[in-house]
Scaffold this motif. Structure first.
Motif, PDB file in Angstrom:
ATOM      1  N   LYS A   1       0.846  -1.179   0.000  1.00  0.00           N
ATOM      2  CA  LYS A   1       0.000   0.000   0.000  1.00  0.00           C
ATOM      3  C   LYS A   1       0.889   1.240   0.000  1.00  0.00           C
ATOM      4  CE  LYS A   1      -2.977  -0.070   3.279  1.00  0.00           C
ATOM      5  NZ  LYS A   1      -3.822  -0.284   4.441  1.00  0.00           N
ATOM      6  N   PRO A   2       0.519   2.227  -0.738  1.00  0.00           N
ATOM      7  CA  PRO A   2       1.354   3.425  -0.815  1.00  0.00           C
ATOM      8  C   PRO A   2       1.441   4.192   0.497  1.00  0.00           C
ATOM      9  CG  PRO A   2      -0.490   3.529  -2.370  1.00  0.00           C
ATOM     10  CD  PRO A   2      -0.603   2.251  -1.628  1.00  0.00           C
ATOM     11  N   ASP A   3       0.469   4.022   1.388  1.00  0.00           N
ATOM     12  CA  ASP A   3       0.491   4.777   2.639  1.00  0.00           C
ATOM     13  C   ASP A   3       1.194   4.046   3.773  1.00  0.00           C
ATOM     14  OD1 ASP A   3      -1.473   2.872   2.705  1.00  0.00           O
ATOM     15  OD2 ASP A   3      -2.951   4.117   3.706  1.00  0.00           O
ATOM     16  N   ASN A   4       1.906   2.964   3.477  1.00  0.00           N
ATOM     17  CA  ASN A   4       2.656   2.236   4.499  1.00  0.00           C
ATOM     18  C   ASN A   4       3.907   2.975   4.952  1.00  0.00           C
ATOM     19  OD1 ASN A   4       1.045   0.011   4.859  1.00  0.00           O
ATOM     20  ND2 ASN A   4       2.148  -1.271   3.429  1.00  0.00           N
ATOM     21  N   PHE A   5       4.387   3.918   4.145  1.00  0.00           N
ATOM     22  CA  PHE A   5       5.663   4.564   4.414  1.00  0.00           C
ATOM     23  C   PHE A   5       5.528   6.079   4.359  1.00  0.00           C
ATOM     24  CE2 PHE A   5       6.380   0.486   2.403  1.00  0.00           C
ATOM     25  CZ  PHE A   5       7.251  -0.116   3.289  1.00  0.00           C
ATOM     26  N   THR A  16       7.871   3.494   8.660  1.00  0.00           N
ATOM     27  CA  THR A  16       6.648   2.754   8.372  1.00  0.00           C
ATOM     28  C   THR A  16       5.497   3.411   9.121  1.00  0.00           C
ATOM     29  OG1 THR A  16       7.016   1.213  10.188  1.00  0.00           O
ATOM     30  CG2 THR A  16       7.862   0.583   8.034  1.00  0.00           C
ATOM     31  N   GLN A  17       4.319   3.368   8.540  1.00  0.00           N
ATOM     32  CA  GLN A  17       3.127   3.947   9.147  1.00  0.00           C
ATOM     33  C   GLN A  17       2.186   2.880   9.691  1.00  0.00           C
ATOM     34  OE1 GLN A  17       2.835   7.382   9.522  1.00  0.00           O
ATOM     35  NE2 GLN A  17       4.954   7.072   8.906  1.00  0.00           N
ATOM     36  N   SER A  18       2.519   1.624   9.433  1.00  0.00           N
ATOM     37  CA  SER A  18       1.712   0.513   9.918  1.00  0.00           C
ATOM     38  C   SER A  18       2.609  -0.716  10.028  1.00  0.00           C
ATOM     39  CB  SER A  18       0.545   0.241   8.956  1.00  0.00           C
ATOM     40  OG  SER A  18       1.042  -0.107   7.690  1.00  0.00           O
ATOM     41  N   ILE A  19       2.081  -1.740  10.638  1.00  0.00           N
ATOM     42  CA  ILE A  19       2.834  -2.988  10.752  1.00  0.00           C
ATOM     43  C   ILE A  19       2.929  -3.602   9.360  1.00  0.00           C
ATOM     44  CG2 ILE A  19       2.805  -5.322  11.704  1.00  0.00           C
ATOM     45  CD1 ILE A  19       1.372  -4.143  14.152  1.00  0.00           C
ATOM     46  N   LEU A  20       4.122  -3.984   8.966  1.00  0.00           N
ATOM     47  CA  LEU A  20       4.325  -4.574   7.650  1.00  0.00           C
ATOM     48  C   LEU A  20       3.941  -6.048   7.688  1.00  0.00           C
ATOM     49  CD1 LEU A  20       7.733  -2.951   6.693  1.00  0.00           C
ATOM     50  CD2 LEU A  20       5.422  -2.168   6.143  1.00  0.00           C
ATOM     51  N   GLU A  21       3.154  -6.459   6.727  1.00  0.00           N
ATOM     52  CA  GLU A  21       2.690  -7.842   6.659  1.00  0.00           C
ATOM     53  C   GLU A  21       3.788  -8.746   6.097  1.00  0.00           C
ATOM     54  OE1 GLU A  21      -0.156  -8.973   7.868  1.00  0.00           O
ATOM     55  OE2 GLU A  21      -0.668  -6.947   8.493  1.00  0.00           O
ATOM     56  N   ARG A  22       3.774  -9.989   6.555  1.00  0.00           N
ATOM     57  CA  ARG A  22       4.713 -10.983   6.048  1.00  0.00           C
ATOM     58  C   ARG A  22       3.910 -12.137   5.471  1.00  0.00           C
ATOM     59  NH1 ARG A  22       6.297  -9.761  11.293  1.00  0.00           N
ATOM     60  NH2 ARG A  22       5.466 -11.753  11.905  1.00  0.00           N
ATOM     61  N   ASP A  23       2.997 -11.822   4.574  1.00  0.00           N
ATOM     62  CA  ASP A  23       2.090 -12.831   4.031  1.00  0.00           C
ATOM     63  C   ASP A  23       2.598 -13.477   2.764  1.00  0.00           C
ATOM     64  OD1 ASP A  23       0.322 -12.359   6.061  1.00  0.00           O
ATOM     65  OD2 ASP A  23      -0.808 -10.866   4.944  1.00  0.00           O
ATOM     66  N   GLY A  24       3.750 -13.090   2.313  1.00  0.00           N
ATOM     67  CA  GLY A  24       4.272 -13.637   1.060  1.00  0.00           C
ATOM     68  C   GLY A  24       4.691 -15.086   1.211  1.00  0.00           C
TER      69      GLY A  24
END
Length: 71
Positions: A1-5, A16-24
């Motif tokens: 998402k563009p608003d993560n950073f 970072t503006q939110s917790i980064l997902e590790r779903d990959g």
């Protein structure tokens, strides 16, 4: 998402503006961040840079064994 950073325009600190997902696949996610800077004048000089960020899932939990204890 563009608003993560977000990038501080004075210090250049990327946050970072939110917790980064590790779903990959294999608990790894990748982010591509494209930065553009200019000197802000008419016919300004513009520079682009790309940051590739890899977030890995680290197993920080103690292992738990279910069932019969090992001898």
């Amino acid at each position: 998402k563009p608003d993560n950073f977000s990038l501080d325009p004075v210090t250049g600190v990327l946050s970072t503006q939110s917790i980064l997902e590790r779903d990959g696949q294999f608990g790894v996610s990748q982010y591509t961040i494209i930065l553009q800077a200019s000197d802000g004048v008419v016919n300004s000089h513009v520079i682009n840079r790309t940051i590739y960020l890899v977030v890995r899932d680290v197993n920080d939990n103690t292992p738990r064994f279910l069932g019969v204890p090992l001898p």
